[in-house]
Design a protein around this motif. Structure first.
Motif, PDB file in Angstrom:
ATOM      1  N   MET A 199       0.823  -1.204   0.000  1.00 25.58           N
ATOM      2  CA  MET A 199       0.000   0.000   0.000  1.00 25.58           C
ATOM      3  C   MET A 199       0.857   1.255   0.000  1.00 25.58           C
ATOM      4  SD  MET A 199      -3.048  -1.017  -0.249  1.00 25.58           S
ATOM      5  CE  MET A 199      -3.851   0.537   0.059  1.00 25.58           C
ATOM      6  N   VAL A 200       1.959   1.233   0.778  1.00 26.50           N
ATOM      7  CA  VAL A 200       2.861   2.381   0.792  1.00 26.50           C
ATOM      8  C   VAL A 200       3.543   2.527  -0.560  1.00 26.50           C
ATOM      9  CG1 VAL A 200       4.930   3.343   1.863  1.00 26.50           C
ATOM     10  CG2 VAL A 200       3.203   2.213   3.282  1.00 26.50           C
ATOM     11  N   LEU A 201       3.941   1.419  -1.155  1.00 28.74           N
ATOM     12  CA  LEU A 201       4.585   1.475  -2.467  1.00 28.74           C
ATOM     13  C   LEU A 201       3.671   2.101  -3.512  1.00 28.74           C
ATOM     14  CD1 LEU A 201       6.811  -1.230  -4.035  1.00 28.74           C
ATOM     15  CD2 LEU A 201       5.008  -0.238  -5.405  1.00 28.74           C
ATOM     16  N   LEU A 202       2.402   1.700  -3.527  1.00 26.37           N
ATOM     17  CA  LEU A 202       1.472   2.250  -4.513  1.00 26.37           C
ATOM     18  C   LEU A 202       1.212   3.733  -4.269  1.00 26.37           C
ATOM     19  CD1 LEU A 202      -1.093  -0.697  -4.764  1.00 26.37           C
ATOM     20  CD2 LEU A 202       0.614  -0.037  -6.454  1.00 26.37           C
ATOM     21  N   SER A 203       1.114   4.136  -2.998  1.00 23.14           N
ATOM     22  CA  SER A 203       0.883   5.559  -2.709  1.00 23.14           C
ATOM     23  C   SER A 203       2.087   6.399  -3.131  1.00 23.14           C
ATOM     24  CB  SER A 203       0.589   5.750  -1.224  1.00 23.14           C
ATOM     25  OG  SER A 203      -0.595   5.076  -0.848  1.00 23.14           O
ATOM     26  N   ARG A 204       3.294   5.923  -2.813  1.00 25.23           N
ATOM     27  CA  ARG A 204       4.487   6.667  -3.221  1.00 25.23           C
ATOM     28  C   ARG A 204       4.646   6.643  -4.740  1.00 25.23           C
ATOM     29  NH1 ARG A 204       9.509   6.392   0.874  1.00 25.23           N
ATOM     30  NH2 ARG A 204       8.413   6.781   2.845  1.00 25.23           N
ATOM     31  N   LEU A 205       4.284   5.525  -5.374  1.00 28.81           N
ATOM     32  CA  LEU A 205       4.344   5.466  -6.833  1.00 28.81           C
ATOM     33  C   LEU A 205       3.358   6.451  -7.456  1.00 28.81           C
ATOM     34  CD1 LEU A 205       5.350   4.138  -9.439  1.00 28.81           C
ATOM     35  CD2 LEU A 205       3.592   2.382  -9.121  1.00 28.81           C
ATOM     36  N   HIS A 206       2.200   6.602  -6.850  1.00 26.49           N
ATOM     37  CA  HIS A 206       1.225   7.586  -7.338  1.00 26.49           C
ATOM     38  C   HIS A 206       1.808   8.999  -7.291  1.00 26.49           C
ATOM     39  CE1 HIS A 206      -3.264   8.977  -7.203  1.00 26.49           C
ATOM     40  NE2 HIS A 206      -2.625   9.398  -8.271  1.00 26.49           N
ATOM     41  N   LEU A 207       2.465   9.313  -6.186  1.00 25.04           N
ATOM     42  CA  LEU A 207       3.098  10.623  -6.067  1.00 25.04           C
ATOM     43  C   LEU A 207       4.213  10.790  -7.096  1.00 25.04           C
ATOM     44  CD1 LEU A 207       3.300  13.289  -4.502  1.00 25.04           C
ATOM     45  CD2 LEU A 207       4.849  12.137  -2.906  1.00 25.04           C
ATOM     46  N   LEU A 208       5.000   9.740  -7.323  1.00 24.33           N
ATOM     47  CA  LEU A 208       6.068   9.801  -8.321  1.00 24.33           C
ATOM     48  C   LEU A 208       5.502  10.020  -9.724  1.00 24.33           C
ATOM     49  CD1 LEU A 208       9.003   9.451  -9.227  1.00 24.33           C
ATOM     50  CD2 LEU A 208       8.638   6.965  -9.171  1.00 24.33           C
ATOM     51  N   CYS A 209       4.381   9.379 -10.040  1.00 26.50           N
ATOM     52  CA  CYS A 209       3.756   9.571 -11.353  1.00 26.50           C
ATOM     53  C   CYS A 209       3.267  10.998 -11.534  1.00 26.50           C
ATOM     54  CB  CYS A 209       2.602   8.586 -11.529  1.00 26.50           C
ATOM     55  SG  CYS A 209       3.105   6.863 -11.643  1.00 26.50           S
ATOM     56  N   LEU A 210       2.712  11.585 -10.485  1.00 22.44           N
ATOM     57  CA  LEU A 210       2.255  12.971 -10.585  1.00 22.44           C
ATOM     58  C   LEU A 210       3.426  13.924 -10.798  1.00 22.44           C
ATOM     59  CD1 LEU A 210      -0.504  13.119  -7.808  1.00 22.44           C
ATOM     60  CD2 LEU A 210      -0.790  12.775 -10.262  1.00 22.44           C
ATOM     61  N   LEU A 211       4.549  13.620 -10.158  1.00 23.49           N
ATOM     62  CA  LEU A 211       5.732  14.455 -10.374  1.00 23.49           C
ATOM     63  C   LEU A 211       6.263  14.288 -11.795  1.00 23.49           C
ATOM     64  CD1 LEU A 211       7.599  13.910  -6.984  1.00 23.49           C
ATOM     65  CD2 LEU A 211       6.366  15.950  -7.719  1.00 23.49           C
ATOM     66  N   CYS A 212       6.226  13.077 -12.321  1.00 18.68           N
ATOM     67  CA  CYS A 212       6.679  12.852 -13.700  1.00 18.68           C
ATOM     68  C   CYS A 212       5.766  13.522 -14.714  1.00 18.68           C
ATOM     69  CB  CYS A 212       6.759  11.352 -13.984  1.00 18.68           C
ATOM     70  SG  CYS A 212       8.062  10.499 -13.090  1.00 18.68           S
ATOM     71  N   ALA A 213       4.519  13.704 -14.368  1.00 18.62           N
ATOM     72  CA  ALA A 213       3.567  14.331 -15.292  1.00 18.62           C
ATOM     73  C   ALA A 213       3.617  15.847 -15.256  1.00 18.62           C
ATOM     74  CB  ALA A 213       2.142  13.870 -14.972  1.00 18.62           C
ATOM     75  N   GLU A 214       4.469  16.430 -14.416  1.00 20.72           N
ATOM     76  CA  GLU A 214       4.515  17.887 -14.299  1.00 20.72           C
ATOM     77  C   GLU A 214       4.919  18.543 -15.612  1.00 20.72           C
ATOM     78  OE1 GLU A 214       3.853  20.203 -12.066  1.00 20.72           O
ATOM     79  OE2 GLU A 214       2.921  18.743 -10.748  1.00 20.72           O
ATOM     80  N   ASP A 215       5.906  18.003 -16.278  1.00 17.02           N
ATOM     81  CA  ASP A 215       6.404  18.612 -17.511  1.00 17.02           C
ATOM     82  C   ASP A 215       6.587  17.509 -18.539  1.00 17.02           C
ATOM     83  OD1 ASP A 215       9.088  20.964 -18.288  1.00 17.02           O
ATOM     84  OD2 ASP A 215       7.455  20.148 -19.495  1.00 17.02           O
ATOM     85  N   GLU A 216       5.639  17.368 -19.456  1.00 18.11           N
ATOM     86  CA  GLU A 216       5.693  16.291 -20.442  1.00 18.11           C
ATOM     87  C   GLU A 216       6.834  16.460 -21.425  1.00 18.11           C
ATOM     88  OE1 GLU A 216       1.943  16.063 -22.300  1.00 18.11           O
ATOM     89  OE2 GLU A 216       0.789  15.929 -20.437  1.00 18.11           O
ATOM     90  N   GLU A 217       7.304  17.677 -21.630  1.00 10.81           N
ATOM     91  CA  GLU A 217       8.341  17.900 -22.634  1.00 10.81           C
ATOM     92  C   GLU A 217       9.732  17.996 -22.028  1.00 10.81           C
ATOM     93  OE1 GLU A 217       7.268  21.392 -24.705  1.00 10.81           O
ATOM     94  OE2 GLU A 217       5.404  20.567 -25.532  1.00 10.81           O
ATOM     95  N   GLU A 218       9.844  17.826 -20.729  1.00  6.50           N
ATOM     96  CA  GLU A 218      11.148  17.936 -20.083  1.00  6.50           C
ATOM     97  C   GLU A 218      11.979  16.699 -20.399  1.00  6.50           C
ATOM     98  OE1 GLU A 218      13.856  20.092 -18.019  1.00  6.50           O
ATOM     99  OE2 GLU A 218      11.753  20.686 -18.200  1.00  6.50           O
ATOM    100  N   GLU A 219      13.154  16.857 -20.905  1.00  8.37           N
ATOM    101  CA  GLU A 219      14.010  15.730 -21.267  1.00  8.37           C
ATOM    102  C   GLU A 219      15.266  15.676 -20.406  1.00  8.37           C
ATOM    103  OE1 GLU A 219      14.867  15.932 -25.374  1.00  8.37           O
ATOM    104  OE2 GLU A 219      12.788  15.712 -26.012  1.00  8.37           O
ATOM    105  N   LYS A 220      15.594  16.697 -19.687  1.00  6.35           N
ATOM    106  CA  LYS A 220      16.788  16.732 -18.871  1.00  6.35           C
ATOM    107  C   LYS A 220      16.410  17.199 -17.479  1.00  6.35           C
ATOM    108  CE  LYS A 220      19.902  17.772 -22.743  1.00  6.35           C
ATOM    109  NZ  LYS A 220      20.947  18.686 -23.274  1.00  6.35           N
ATOM    110  N   GLY A 221      17.337  17.024 -16.586  1.00 12.11           N
ATOM    111  CA  GLY A 221      17.119  17.511 -15.244  1.00 12.11           C
ATOM    112  C   GLY A 221      16.413  16.482 -14.377  1.00 12.11           C
ATOM    113  N   PRO A 222      15.752  16.966 -13.325  1.00 11.08           N
ATOM    114  CA  PRO A 222      15.169  16.049 -12.335  1.00 11.08           C
ATOM    115  C   PRO A 222      14.056  15.171 -12.898  1.00 11.08           C
ATOM    116  CG  PRO A 222      14.497  18.325 -11.922  1.00 11.08           C
ATOM    117  CD  PRO A 222      15.562  18.375 -12.950  1.00 11.08           C
ATOM    118  N   PHE A 223      13.276  15.680 -13.853  1.00 12.09           N
ATOM    119  CA  PHE A 223      12.172  14.875 -14.375  1.00 12.09           C
ATOM    120  C   PHE A 223      12.692  13.663 -15.138  1.00 12.09           C
ATOM    121  CE2 PHE A 223      10.269  19.059 -13.764  1.00 12.09           C
ATOM    122  CZ  PHE A 223       9.135  18.724 -13.050  1.00 12.09           C
TER     123      PHE A 223
END
Length: 937
Positions: free
Chosen positions: A469-493
């Protein structure tokens, strides 16, 4: 008279007699009918027991059950309440409980246990409104009659009376118990009645707190109930007494009053003024209750924020004076909120936030001092309440600095290594649903908070070592962070996407382990679905996901059911490319035995007409290995899927070959049928034949429709009742009372069987009634239902209908219950010889005593007069008639009782009736019947 009329559950002859009757003193607050019944029974030489309903008057002299007997009885009830209530002792439990609460032989501890049962199961003990009203009245009488010494029964009695009123649907202006309980509770809550007949000074604060809780429960059931007493409650808040119950009560009453007044378009109308308002001995004001009858949302925080009015509160524009009083009331509640428990503080903040949210032009600055205290709280309930306020008011109450502080607190708290699992999930949920001041993107779209940057969440990355359950919740947060900038190719994303791919690859490797636990495969597909839902528009993430899933299927075909379910749930961005890859994977690697079963199941899901050649080649090679019935059915499912896509010459050849070579005759028949359908039906008709929908009628050649019709013909289906059943006029004749029923049909039905069930043990089982045919528009003959009562008492008949429709289906339906009135049980005596009527009646009259009972009742007369009343209601039972001055009436009451009436000379507004009976239990029923005769005219 007592309202209870049921057989005594105890063996009366085996019990000793009670003590002689005592003189009763009239106590204030005791119901008049209760006192009259006590007095009447004691003047007859009996010690009163409120457990009316024993067949023998000696039951009135029985003592209470012992503590051991009650423990055994309550244990049997708690083991299975429904089974106990359906038994012989079920309908007497509530009556015995109320009776033994009055006994001085039982200890207070035992009585508290009995009251606890009434708090847990009020609807089972007193299932209807009259029973609940009588029970609440009895509980209030017991409360009033308690001695002034300290007692552990006062608070449970208040709670029990409140629970019975609320659960039994009794609370209302027409309820006598409600009119007694509400002023009592209000007086106790405000400290006015404590000490006057309700125990010593030491019980004041507990009683005040209990009264506040009771009023809060009643206010929740009837919003607006305390709207006229806001000023009184507010004036008591600063005085000595329990703060928490009174604060929550005032907050709930304030919130409900604002909702009710906003719906009616009225203002507060001075309700918050601190002047002392009371009932003053008059009636309770139910005006706001009627206006606020609509359902209100439960008392729990709900966020994220919704549009104004979505929570049932329209915009209210109070006057300046009302605004001043309202703000003063809210400030007064908030100033003392720190004295409350965390849970109570959270509820108080939510109620006040709801109240202020609907006030136009009123900034929520009153909450600002509380935020200084609450932003650093470690209590989860208070933190949740703060987030609820943020969802409700946004930037009007929280600055950007407050928002950044909250996010930092949540992220740091979620990273603590010693957190329990529920607390950890709570913090992650708060981050995922964080209510921003100015959210970006369309409404309803999931997104990470703007101030939640990847550097802040480095400690919240999911790991394979985490709980699922913790893994899925943290994965959900990670997916939202990855969706912040769809065109970002470098840096933290880019680093986040690389971490996401590595995590998914690790999950797939664990799921691909041969013989691995099912939980690992389930977690892998849950994570894949979460990524596909959040990052559906990012091909850089979906492409490796598709390839990884194809490799997972290649390594472990046994996961085919998981893939089928996964394809049913994902969106088209992932579904179409994944179907194509899986189809290629299946047809390029034909398997045998167990693997072939999973390949065929997968191919039935992903098969398409555009790639039939490769699929048909796979099926032709697989047909040689389909030796058992299960594999042949899986093979034919793939053929059916191709058939829906349009088929072709290759599919026709395959079906012909299968019709010849399959070993199972059922498989050969299916293959031959599919070939015939393919050869003779075009595309649209073929689709209808293979899968009939609600929009298109099923064809006779459809196997699915035939199977459905065959199955429907074998089972009894539940349906809405196509008939209407009512009770017709009764005919008093024969050895048993007969209920005449009128039945009307709204559609043709056949072989109708009506089954009747009587609640409790009042009647013997009733025989079903059969009707061969009913058609609408045709008059139906009346139906006659013989009744076999075990005691003369009214009842309710539960009715079930079993019938056959014109299409041949067998259905059953529940019909509305039918009432059996007391008068429906009346039967006449055999007609005595001519001239012997007076002597016959006098013999019956003398035989009733001393075993029976005698009474006098006043029967109101309407404008029709005595002769008309007797001819309409009592004509079959008249033995001696001397119109218009007197009538002697004899009635048989099955199974073996009688009722004799002497109607004497009528007066202006009624007629005195002398009555005798050999069954004293029917006296209350007779009184109600005679008093109701004038009403029915």
């Amino acid at each position: 008279m007592s309202a209870w009329h049921a057989p005594c559950p105890r063996a009366c002859p085996a019990r000793p007699r009670c003590c002689p009757a005592r003189t009763l003193a009239v106590r204030p607050g005791v119901a008049p009918e209760t006192f009259r019944f006590q007095l009447a029974t004691q003047t007859r030489g009996l010690c009163w027991d409120p457990r009316a309903g024993a067949r023998d008057p000696a039951c009135l002299t029985m003592g209470p059950l012992s503590r051991e007997a009650w423990a055994q009885r309550l244990g049997a009830f708690r083991a299975s309440p429904s089974a106990f209530m359906a038994g012989a002792d079920g309908e007497d439990l509530g009556r015995d409980l109320l009776s033994d609460l009055r006994s001085e032989k039982l200890s207070e501890q035992t009585k508290v246990s009995l009251l606890a049962l009434s708090l847990e199961y009020p609807a089972q003990l007193w299932p209807d409104v009259p029973a609940a009203e009588a029970a609440a009245t009895s509980l209030l009488d017991i409360l009033v009659l308690l001695p002034p010494r300290p007692s552990a029964l006062r608070r449970p009695l208040l709670l029990a009376a409140t629970t019975v009123l609320a659960s039994g649907g009794v609370l209302g202006p027409t309820s006598g118990a409600s009119c007694r309980l509400l002023p009592l509770l209000l007086g106790l809550a405000t400290g006015r009645d404590v000490g006057r007949g309700f125990g010593p000074i030491s019980e004041q604060r507990p009683l005040q707190a209990t009264a506040c809780e009771c009023l809060r429960e009643l206010e929740s059931c009837k919003p607006g109930l305390l709207g006229g007493f806001l000023g009184l409650l507010r004036s008591q808040l600063g005085q000595e007494g329990p703060i928490q119950p009174l604060s929550l009560l005032l907050a709930l009453a304030l919130r409900n009053t604002l909702v009710v007044q906003s719906r009616s378009g009225a203002g507060l109308q001075g309700l918050l003024m601190a002047g002392v308002s009371s009932t003053g001995g008059g009636t309770w004001d139910w005006t706001l209750v009627k206006e606020g009858h609509a359902h209100l949302q439960p008392q729990a925080p709900c966020w994220p924020a919704t549009e104004e009015g979505a929570c049932g509160l329209a915009m209210l524009e109070p006057s300046p004076e009302e605004v001043r009083e309202l703000r003063a009331s809210v400030a007064q509640l908030l100033d003392t909120s720190y004295l409350l428990t965390p849970v109570a503080q959270a509820q108080l903040l939510w109620l006040l936030g709801w109240a202020l949210r609907g006030l136009r032009g009123q900034p929520p600055a009153l909450f600002k001092p509380q935020l200084v205290r609450l932003l650093g709280t470690a209590q989860l309930t208070l933190l949740h309440a703060v987030l609820a306020l943020k969802a409700a008011f946004g930037e009007a109450l929280f600055t950007s600095q407050d928002e950044a502080l909250l996010l930092r607190r949540l992220t740091l708290a979620a990273q603590h290594p010693a957190l329990p699992l529920p607390t950890h999930l709570f913090y992650l949920h708060c981050l995922l649903s964080f209510p921003e001041n100015w959210p970006l993107g369309p409404e309803g779209e999931e997104a990470a908070p703007l101030l939640l940057v990847p550097q802040l969440c480095r400690g919240l990355m999911p790991s394979l070592l985490h709980d699922p359950m913790v893994l899925l919740s943290r994965l959900h947060l990670l997916c939202l962070l990855c969706a912040e900038d769809e065109e970002e190719e470098k840096g933290p994303f880019q680093n986040l996407q690389w971490y996401l791919e590595e995590l998914l690859d690790g999950l797939r490797q664990r799921a691909a382990l041969d013989g691995g636990p099912r939980a690992l495969a389930t977690l892998c597909f849950q994570a894949s679905y979460l990524v596909a839902s959040c990052l559906a528009r990012q091909p850089m993430v979906l492409t490796p996901l598709i390839q990884g899933l194809a490799q997972l299927y290649q390594a472990r075909p046994v996961l085919a059911p998981h893939f089928v379910d996964f394809l049913d749930r994902v969106g088209p961005e992932l579904e179409e490319p994944l179907r194509m890859v899986l189809r290629q994977e299946v047809v390029s690697r034909p398997g045998r035995d167990e693997a072939l079963r999973w390949h065929l199941q997968m191919l039935a899901k992903v098969a398409e007409g555009d790639a039939q050649s490769a699929t048909l080649s796979f099926l032709q090679a697989a047909a040689a290995h389909c030796a058992n019935w299960g594999l042949q059915e899986a093979l034919l499912k793939v053929c059916r899927a191709l058939l829906r896509e349009g088929g072709g010459a290759g599919l026709a050849d395959l079906l012909q070959a299968l019709a010849r070579q399959l070993e199972d005759p059922d498989g050969r028949d299916h293959a031959r049928l599919y070939y015939i359908l393919l050869a003779h039906l075009a595309g649209p008709k073929l689709g209808v034949a293979l899968g009939p929908s609600l929009a298109a009628p099923a064809l006779a050649s459809s196997l699915m429709a035939e199977n459905q019709g065959f199955a429907a013909g074998l089972i009894v289906q539940e349906a809405l009742a196509p008939i209407q059943l009512s009770v017709g006029p009764q005919r008093a004749s024969g050895p048993l009372p007969v209920l005449q029923l009128q039945v009307e049909a709204r559609e043709p039905i056949y072989s109708l069987e009506l089954r009747f069930l009587v609640e409790g043990q009042l009647y013997a089982p009733l025989e079903p009634v059969h009707v061969p045919c009913l058609c609408p528009g045709r008059p139906a003959h009346p139906l006659f239902l013989p009744l076999r009562p075990r005691q003369p008492a009214p009842a309710r008949l539960e009715v079930q209908a079993l019938y056959t429709t014109p299409t041949g289906l067998t259905c059953h339906a529940h019909l509305p219950p039918l009432p059996v009135n007391f008068a429906d049980l009346f039967l006449p005596f055999p007609q005595p010889p001519e001239g012997a009527q007076p002597g016959f009646f006098e013999g019956l009259w003398d035989s009733c005593l001393p075993k029976g009972a005698e009474s006098r009742v006043w029967c109101p007369l309407g404008p029709q007069g005595l002769e008309t009343l007797v001819s309409r209601h009592l004509e079959p039972f008249v033995v001696v008639a001397r119109p218009p001055t007197s009538y002697h009436i004899a009635i048989r009451l099955p199974p073996n009782s009688m009722l004799l009436l002497r109607l004497e000379a009528p007066q202006v507004d009624g007629v005195p009736v002398a009555l005798r009976t050999d069954d004293w239990e029917v006296l209350p029923l007779v009184g109600d019947y005679l008093r109701g005769l004038a009403v029915t005219e």
